[in-house]
Scaffold this active site. Structure first.
Site, PDB file in Angstrom:
ATOM      1  N   CYS A   1      25.853 134.168  85.030  1.00  0.00           N
ATOM      2  CA  CYS A   1      25.101 134.710  85.994  1.00  0.00           C
ATOM      3  C   CYS A   1      26.209 135.556  86.876  1.00  0.00           C
ATOM      4  O   CYS A   1      27.234 135.346  87.039  1.00  0.00           O
ATOM      5  CB  CYS A   1      25.499 133.809  87.381  1.00  0.00           C
ATOM      6  SG  CYS A   1      24.496 134.296  88.864  1.00  0.00           S
TER       7      CYS A   1
ATOM      8  N   HIS B   1      18.424 136.472  93.349  1.00  0.00           N
ATOM      9  CA  HIS B   1      19.197 136.809  95.393  1.00  0.00           C
ATOM     10  C   HIS B   1      18.106 138.516  95.169  1.00  0.00           C
ATOM     11  O   HIS B   1      18.506 138.957  94.170  1.00  0.00           O
ATOM     12  CB  HIS B   1      20.513 136.171  94.980  1.00  0.00           C
ATOM     13  CG  HIS B   1      20.645 135.252  94.800  1.00  0.00           C
ATOM     14  ND1 HIS B   1      22.231 135.207  95.531  1.00  0.00           N
ATOM     15  CD2 HIS B   1      20.224 134.324  94.780  1.00  0.00           C
ATOM     16  CE1 HIS B   1      22.060 134.006  94.982  1.00  0.00           C
ATOM     17  NE2 HIS B   1      21.214 133.328  95.232  1.00  0.00           N
TER      18      HIS B   1
ATOM     19  N   HIS C   1      21.047 136.300  85.040  1.00  0.00           N
ATOM     20  CA  HIS C   1      20.899 136.172  86.301  1.00  0.00           C
ATOM     21  C   HIS C   1      21.406 138.118  86.446  1.00  0.00           C
ATOM     22  O   HIS C   1      22.704 137.770  86.145  1.00  0.00           O
ATOM     23  CB  HIS C   1      21.668 135.185  87.035  1.00  0.00           C
ATOM     24  CG  HIS C   1      21.033 133.970  87.540  1.00  0.00           C
ATOM     25  ND1 HIS C   1      21.254 132.624  88.002  1.00  0.00           N
ATOM     26  CD2 HIS C   1      20.300 133.404  86.366  1.00  0.00           C
ATOM     27  CE1 HIS C   1      20.205 131.975  87.757  1.00  0.00           C
ATOM     28  NE2 HIS C   1      19.860 132.466  86.759  1.00  0.00           N
TER      29      HIS C   1
ATOM     30  N   TYR D   1      15.672 134.059  98.331  1.00  0.00           N
ATOM     31  CA  TYR D   1      14.685 134.837  97.447  1.00  0.00           C
ATOM     32  C   TYR D   1      13.078 135.317  98.323  1.00  0.00           C
ATOM     33  O   TYR D   1      12.398 134.451  97.739  1.00  0.00           O
ATOM     34  CB  TYR D   1      14.191 133.125  96.330  1.00  0.00           C
ATOM     35  CG  TYR D   1      15.677 132.381  95.382  1.00  0.00           C
ATOM     36  CD1 TYR D   1      15.358 133.072  94.146  1.00  0.00           C
ATOM     37  CD2 TYR D   1      16.182 132.273  96.142  1.00  0.00           C
ATOM     38  CE1 TYR D   1      16.753 132.926  93.387  1.00  0.00           C
ATOM     39  CE2 TYR D   1      18.014 131.741  95.116  1.00  0.00           C
ATOM     40  CZ  TYR D   1      17.148 132.105  94.113  1.00  0.00           C
ATOM     41  OH  TYR D   1      18.638 131.619  93.144  1.00  0.00           O
TER      42      TYR D   1
ATOM     43  N   HIS E   1      24.743 127.008  84.743  1.00  0.00           N
ATOM     44  CA  HIS E   1      25.212 127.722  85.636  1.00  0.00           C
ATOM     45  C   HIS E   1      26.824 127.996  86.033  1.00  0.00           C
ATOM     46  O   HIS E   1      27.291 126.779  86.638  1.00  0.00           O
ATOM     47  CB  HIS E   1      24.213 127.469  86.805  1.00  0.00           C
ATOM     48  CG  HIS E   1      24.097 129.061  87.605  1.00  0.00           C
ATOM     49  ND1 HIS E   1      24.949 129.479  89.085  1.00  0.00           N
ATOM     50  CD2 HIS E   1      23.460 129.752  88.098  1.00  0.00           C
ATOM     51  CE1 HIS E   1      24.944 130.716  88.994  1.00  0.00           C
ATOM     52  NE2 HIS E   1      23.843 130.702  89.043  1.00  0.00           N
TER      53      HIS E   1
HETATM   54  C1  DNO Z   1      21.306 129.652  93.467  1.00  0.00           C
HETATM   55  C2  DNO Z   1      21.191 129.373  91.664  1.00  0.00           C
HETATM   56  C3  DNO Z   1      21.883 127.629  91.712  1.00  0.00           C
HETATM   57  C4  DNO Z   1      21.463 127.505  90.934  1.00  0.00           C
HETATM   58  C5  DNO Z   1      21.778 126.282  89.607  1.00  0.00           C
HETATM   59  C6  DNO Z   1      21.112 125.879  88.187  1.00  0.00           C
HETATM   60  O1  DNO Z   1      20.769 130.754  94.077  1.00  0.00           O
HETATM   61  O2  DNO Z   1      21.697 130.308  91.587  1.00  0.00           O
HETATM   62  O3  DNO Z   1      21.007 127.520  92.216  1.00  0.00           O
HETATM   63  O4  DNO Z   1      20.165 127.975  90.405  1.00  0.00           O
HETATM   64  O5  DNO Z   1      23.315 126.087  89.731  1.00  0.00           O
HETATM   65  O6  DNO Z   1      21.673 124.937  88.790  1.00  0.00           O
END
Ligand code: DNO
Length: 392
Positions: free
Chosen positions: A278, A349, A305, A365, A240
């Site tokens: 992401c 999000h 993401h 979330y 990520h």
């Molecule tokens: C936050 C997430 C992160 C993600 C981690 C993956 O919303 O995108 O916590 O899950 O960094 O290891």
């Protein structure tokens, strides 16, 4: 893309039957009850996988199988922890769960200063303010030499904040930065810790003297060690990006931009070493052209993401609508759908809306906010599939 959803396990207030009703096809989750560093057993993995399958969905992606701090800073027990990690990967592979999202961010996973920043339409969003963050760093954490890391305009704002922040504001800022965004993602600090700031200082100390080069070497060491298991059991690792995508708290960051992504993909040049694209984290940095990055790295992306940020002139950022912001999710959908129409994607999000704020969801979330975003992204995908003649 496969429509997935981040679900926090059997205790999540949002149930799998609710998710089934809103068009979710795959689940993104983790064994949240297993402490970081311990082996994920086949039995536990199977139990959760079968539970998910009972609702007519599959366990598409693990997010996250956490990489312990000691592996990141290169502590004396890292080899043992890497052995445990390999064992968990093997067990996941044997149970048919093949995609793993993780991060290589020191100490702090993601960071925001405000978890409910009001929008003009009555909703609220996550927000990152450089001045608030600098105030936390210089005046609450009192990190040695922190002042040097911030621009004069930011420090001027810190001086102003010193005159208006109350003890309650300080407490809230600590909660936002190091507690509420962390615990539920298997972070180092949880709501049960009584002295989060002290604990946080101890964690930061572990990284004394760790440069960007050293952190990169530690990532290379980790990836090289796990690749044979990934090859044998068909495991696709996807790191990520750092969120936010710039250095914070004097800690190095190594997944923030084009050059960083190219570095780790080449450092261990194996298709099992890939990226979680992401779009939100990448779009929070004005230096990133998200669409160009997607074009360049789609063939090493195993998980997406869908999220977009808006960046202000002073570098502060907030979560934008999934139809707006810097990420251009419509173009991203075209790029990824062309490369692999089965690529797992989750909306990431969502705003607080229509009562989400009173439900105690994990920060970012929410249910209604994410469901709304999911509807928007489903619409985007339907049009893109029609354009590209993708049949599902
Ligand atoms: C936050 C997430 C992160 C993600 C981690 C993956 O919303 O995108 O916590 O899950 O960094 O290891």
């Amino acid at each position: 893309m496969e429509k997935t959803w981040r679900w926090f396990g059997k205790n999540d207030k949002i149930t799998l039957s609710m998710l089934k009703q809103i068009g979710v096809e795959g689940i993104v989750t983790a064994l949240h009850d297993v402490p970081n560093g311990e082996v994920w057993t086949r039995e536990k993995i199977r139990d959760l996988r079968e539970y998910i399958e009972g609702y007519g969905m599959r366990w598409s992606v693990v997010e996250s199988l956490p990489v312990c701090e000691s592996i990141k800073y290169g502590g004396p027990d890292r080899d043992q922890l890497i052995e445990n990690y390999k064992e968990s990967l093997k067990n996941l592979g044997l149970e048919g769960v093949h995609t793993v999202c993780y991060n290589f961010m020191p100490v702090l996973d993601w960071a925001r200063t405000d978890l409910a920043h009001p929008n003009p339409d009555g909703t609220s969003n996550l927000y990152f303010s450089h001045a608030q963050f600098a105030y936390f760093d210089c005046c609450i954490l009192k990190r040695e030499g922190a002042e040097k890391d911030y621009a004069p305009e930011v420090m001027a704002e810190v001086e102003r904040l010193k005159t208006v922040m109350t003890a309650e504001d300080n407490h809230k800022l600590v909660e936002n930065i190091i507690v509420k965004t962390q615990g539920f993602v298997n972070g180092n600090i949880t709501e049960d810790d009584e002295h989060p700031v002290e604990l946080f200082r101890q964690l930061l100390d572990l990284y004394k003297g760790i440069t960007k080069e050293q952190l990169r070497e530690n990532m290379r060491y980790f990836l090289s060690a796990i690749m044979p298991v990934c090859n044998e059991y068909g495991m696709y690792m996807c790191v990520h990006p750092d969120d936010p995508p710039f250095p914070i708290l004097g800690l190095p960051r190594i997944v923030t931009c084009d050059e960083d992504i190219a570095w780790f993909l080449n450092a261990v040049d194996d298709p099992h070493n890939g990226l979680t694209f992401c779009a939100g984290s990448l779009s929070a940095g004005a230096h990133n052209n998200v669409v160009e990055l997607a074009r360049k790295y789609a063939d090493r992306t195993w998980f997406v993401h869908m999220r977009s940020c808006k960046v202000f002139d002073n570098g502060d950022f907030t979560e934008a609508s999934h139809l707006g912001g810097r990420a251009d999710l419509v173009e991203l959908a075209r790029i990824f759908e062309r490369v692999n129409p089965d690529l797992p994607m989750r909306v990431d999000h969502g705003p607080n809306m229509l009562g989400d704020e009173t439900r105690g969801y994990n920060a970012g979330y929410t249910f209604l906010g994410r469901m709304f975003a999911m509807g928007q992204v489903q619409g985007i995908l339907a049009v893109v599939d029609d354009e590209l003649k993708v049949k599902k």
